[in-house]
Motif scaffolding. Structure first.
Motif, PDB file in Angstrom:
ATOM      1  N   PRO A  62       0.804  -1.232   0.000  1.00  0.00           N
ATOM      2  CA  PRO A  62       0.000   0.000   0.000  1.00  0.00           C
ATOM      3  C   PRO A  62       0.838   1.284   0.000  1.00  0.00           C
ATOM      4  CG  PRO A  62      -0.823  -1.526   1.675  1.00  0.00           C
ATOM      5  CD  PRO A  62       0.482  -2.084   1.164  1.00  0.00           C
ATOM      6  N   ASN A  63       2.115   1.197   0.362  1.00  0.00           N
ATOM      7  CA  ASN A  63       2.949   2.391   0.471  1.00  0.00           C
ATOM      8  C   ASN A  63       4.042   2.494  -0.585  1.00  0.00           C
ATOM      9  OD1 ASN A  63       1.946   3.814   2.928  1.00  0.00           O
ATOM     10  ND2 ASN A  63       2.270   1.781   3.783  1.00  0.00           N
ATOM     11  N   LEU A  64       4.115   1.545  -1.519  1.00  0.00           N
ATOM     12  CA  LEU A  64       5.105   1.647  -2.595  1.00  0.00           C
ATOM     13  C   LEU A  64       4.713   2.769  -3.544  1.00  0.00           C
ATOM     14  CD1 LEU A  64       5.929  -2.009  -3.717  1.00  0.00           C
ATOM     15  CD2 LEU A  64       7.467  -0.376  -2.657  1.00  0.00           C
ATOM     16  N   PRO A  65       5.694   3.493  -4.077  1.00  0.00           N
ATOM     17  CA  PRO A  65       5.378   4.510  -5.081  1.00  0.00           C
ATOM     18  C   PRO A  65       4.694   3.854  -6.283  1.00  0.00           C
ATOM     19  CG  PRO A  65       7.691   4.631  -4.426  1.00  0.00           C
ATOM     20  CD  PRO A  65       7.122   3.399  -3.810  1.00  0.00           C
ATOM     21  N   LYS A  66       3.699   4.502  -6.813  1.00  0.00           N
ATOM     22  CA  LYS A  66       2.931   3.941  -7.941  1.00  0.00           C
ATOM     23  C   LYS A  66       3.602   4.284  -9.276  1.00  0.00           C
ATOM     24  CE  LYS A  66      -0.291   2.242  -5.360  1.00  0.00           C
ATOM     25  NZ  LYS A  66      -0.307   0.844  -5.066  1.00  0.00           N
ATOM     26  N   GLU A  67       4.882   4.002  -9.361  1.00  0.00           N
ATOM     27  CA  GLU A  67       5.622   4.235 -10.600  1.00  0.00           C
ATOM     28  C   GLU A  67       5.640   2.947 -11.404  1.00  0.00           C
ATOM     29  OE1 GLU A  67       9.464   5.679  -9.439  1.00  0.00           O
ATOM     30  OE2 GLU A  67       8.607   7.247  -8.200  1.00  0.00           O
ATOM     31  N   PRO A  68       5.470   3.027 -12.716  1.00  0.00           N
ATOM     32  CA  PRO A  68       5.404   1.795 -13.521  1.00  0.00           C
ATOM     33  C   PRO A  68       6.707   1.006 -13.575  1.00  0.00           C
ATOM     34  CG  PRO A  68       5.394   3.748 -14.927  1.00  0.00           C
ATOM     35  CD  PRO A  68       5.296   4.221 -13.503  1.00  0.00           C
ATOM     36  N   LYS A  69       7.830   1.612 -13.259  1.00  0.00           N
ATOM     37  CA  LYS A  69       9.115   0.931 -13.362  1.00  0.00           C
ATOM     38  C   LYS A  69       9.592   0.352 -12.029  1.00  0.00           C
ATOM     39  CE  LYS A  69       9.951   1.812 -17.729  1.00  0.00           C
ATOM     40  NZ  LYS A  69      10.207   0.864 -18.739  1.00  0.00           N
ATOM     41  N   SER A  70       8.727   0.311 -11.011  1.00  0.00           N
ATOM     42  CA  SER A  70       9.137  -0.220  -9.715  1.00  0.00           C
ATOM     43  C   SER A  70       9.472  -1.701  -9.808  1.00  0.00           C
ATOM     44  CB  SER A  70       8.027  -0.025  -8.679  1.00  0.00           C
ATOM     45  OG  SER A  70       7.833   1.334  -8.423  1.00  0.00           O
ATOM     46  N   ILE A  71      10.568  -2.096  -9.168  1.00  0.00           N
ATOM     47  CA  ILE A  71      10.997  -3.494  -9.129  1.00  0.00           C
ATOM     48  C   ILE A  71      11.251  -3.856  -7.675  1.00  0.00           C
ATOM     49  CG2 ILE A  71      12.795  -5.141  -9.786  1.00  0.00           C
ATOM     50  CD1 ILE A  71      13.330  -3.390 -12.253  1.00  0.00           C
ATOM     51  N   LEU A  72      10.674  -4.946  -7.221  1.00  0.00           N
ATOM     52  CA  LEU A  72      10.934  -5.429  -5.873  1.00  0.00           C
ATOM     53  C   LEU A  72      12.162  -6.325  -5.923  1.00  0.00           C
ATOM     54  CD1 LEU A  72       7.302  -6.381  -4.800  1.00  0.00           C
ATOM     55  CD2 LEU A  72       8.551  -4.286  -4.272  1.00  0.00           C
ATOM     56  N   VAL A  73      13.199  -5.994  -5.162  1.00  0.00           N
ATOM     57  CA  VAL A  73      14.433  -6.780  -5.122  1.00  0.00           C
ATOM     58  C   VAL A  73      14.446  -7.553  -3.808  1.00  0.00           C
ATOM     59  CG1 VAL A  73      16.957  -6.720  -5.150  1.00  0.00           C
ATOM     60  CG2 VAL A  73      15.647  -5.055  -6.503  1.00  0.00           C
ATOM     61  N   ILE A  74      14.514  -8.876  -3.902  1.00  0.00           N
ATOM     62  CA  ILE A  74      14.508  -9.709  -2.701  1.00  0.00           C
ATOM     63  C   ILE A  74      15.610 -10.747  -2.785  1.00  0.00           C
ATOM     64  CG2 ILE A  74      12.041  -9.406  -2.329  1.00  0.00           C
ATOM     65  CD1 ILE A  74      11.630 -12.258  -3.363  1.00  0.00           C
ATOM     66  N   ASP A  75      16.011 -11.243  -1.618  1.00  0.00           N
ATOM     67  CA  ASP A  75      16.997 -12.315  -1.591  1.00  0.00           C
ATOM     68  C   ASP A  75      16.274 -13.659  -1.615  1.00  0.00           C
ATOM     69  OD1 ASP A  75      16.018 -12.676   0.974  1.00  0.00           O
ATOM     70  OD2 ASP A  75      17.726 -11.737   1.941  1.00  0.00           O
ATOM     71  N   ASN A  76      16.980 -14.728  -1.367  1.00  0.00           N
ATOM     72  CA  ASN A  76      16.400 -16.065  -1.494  1.00  0.00           C
ATOM     73  C   ASN A  76      16.040 -16.715  -0.175  1.00  0.00           C
ATOM     74  OD1 ASN A  76      16.222 -16.956  -4.358  1.00  0.00           O
ATOM     75  ND2 ASN A  76      18.258 -16.060  -4.332  1.00  0.00           N
ATOM     76  N   VAL A  77      15.751 -15.912   0.849  1.00  0.00           N
ATOM     77  CA  VAL A  77      15.277 -16.483   2.103  1.00  0.00           C
ATOM     78  C   VAL A  77      13.971 -17.222   1.800  1.00  0.00           C
ATOM     79  CG1 VAL A  77      14.434 -15.936   4.417  1.00  0.00           C
ATOM     80  CG2 VAL A  77      16.377 -14.686   3.471  1.00  0.00           C
ATOM     81  N   SER A  78      13.825 -18.432   2.313  1.00  0.00           N
ATOM     82  CA  SER A  78      12.705 -19.296   1.913  1.00  0.00           C
ATOM     83  C   SER A  78      11.343 -18.675   2.157  1.00  0.00           C
ATOM     84  CB  SER A  78      12.805 -20.650   2.616  1.00  0.00           C
ATOM     85  OG  SER A  78      12.741 -20.471   4.019  1.00  0.00           O
ATOM     86  N   TYR A  79      11.125 -17.971   3.273  1.00  0.00           N
ATOM     87  CA  TYR A  79       9.795 -17.433   3.538  1.00  0.00           C
ATOM     88  C   TYR A  79       9.423 -16.300   2.583  1.00  0.00           C
ATOM     89  CZ  TYR A  79      12.177 -13.776   6.276  1.00  0.00           C
ATOM     90  OH  TYR A  79      12.994 -12.752   6.687  1.00  0.00           O
ATOM     91  N   ARG A  80      10.382 -15.735   1.869  1.00  0.00           N
ATOM     92  CA  ARG A  80      10.084 -14.694   0.878  1.00  0.00           C
ATOM     93  C   ARG A  80       9.781 -15.282  -0.492  1.00  0.00           C
ATOM     94  NH1 ARG A  80      15.133 -11.273   2.852  1.00  0.00           N
ATOM     95  NH2 ARG A  80      14.193 -10.404   4.712  1.00  0.00           N
TER      96      ARG A  80
END
Length: 196
Positions: free
Chosen positions: A81-99
């Motif tokens: 709900p709080n991420l900027p509403k930009e079309p080029k947004s990319i979520l970067v995550i690591d490989n922790v299993s619960y993610r």
């Protein structure tokens, strides 16, 4: 996005080096701790995304207290709900299993032959009939069909880009350098308070 912790008994050790060669202090800690989850971008941390809570117990790895349930709640109620509403947004995550929870389990080598055949038919993949060969076909195709819960959740909010970092490479996530700085700042504040 990432999570870390700050311990009330932090003492500094060296571990991170930025591109200028400057050593960034990475705290070594034990005792009570505060778990921190946050996300940001090129303009800094996003507003209203920071979540803090006191750890129930202080084990060597704080990940057992930030589990899939807590993480998905944070994603759906706080981050998306709080991420900027930009079309080029990319979520970067690591490989922790619960993610990286899959929406559909993919077969492992322990599944029955009939289970393997069923999965291959469902995916429209041709096959032969020896179990070992069936699993080789599954292994070569299963990543194509991997669907993650986070991708579904973020897609519903209009974010269709999730970038998963390779395993064991936290150095590729810029937020790791920020955590080291945040922890060092927390140590300095604690030391100032203790001197008074």
């Amino acid at each position: 996005m990432d999570g870390t912790y700050v311990s009330c008994n932090d003492v500094s050790g060296n571990s991170w080096v930025d591109c200028s060669g400057k050593i960034i202090r990475q705290p070594f800690s034990e005792g009570e701790r505060l778990i921190v989850t946050h996300a940001g971008g090129e303009r800094g941390f996003f507003p209203n995304v920071l979540t803090l809570w006191k750890a129930i117990h202080s084990s060597e790895d704080y990940h057992n207290q930030m589990n899939m349930s807590n993480y998905m709640k944070w994603i759906s109620e706080t981050l998306l709900p709080n991420l900027p509403k930009e079309p080029k947004s990319i979520l970067v995550i690591d490989n922790v299993s619960y993610r990286n929870v899959l929406t559909e389990k993919t077969p492992t080598s322990n599944i029955t032959k009939n289970g393997m055949i069923s999965w291959l038919k469902q995916k429209g993949i041709g096959f032969c009939f020896l179990k070992l060969q069936l699993y080789e076909i599954i292994k070569s195709n299963k990543q194509r069909f991997a669907c993650y819960l986070l991708d579904d959740m973020s897609g519903k909010e209009g974010y269709n880009n999730v970038l998963r970092l390779p395993p064991h490479h936290p150095d590729l996530n810029p937020i790791e350098m920020i955590w080291a700085e945040v922890k060092q700042f927390a140590i300095e504040i604690r030391n100032l308070i203790l001197k008074e």
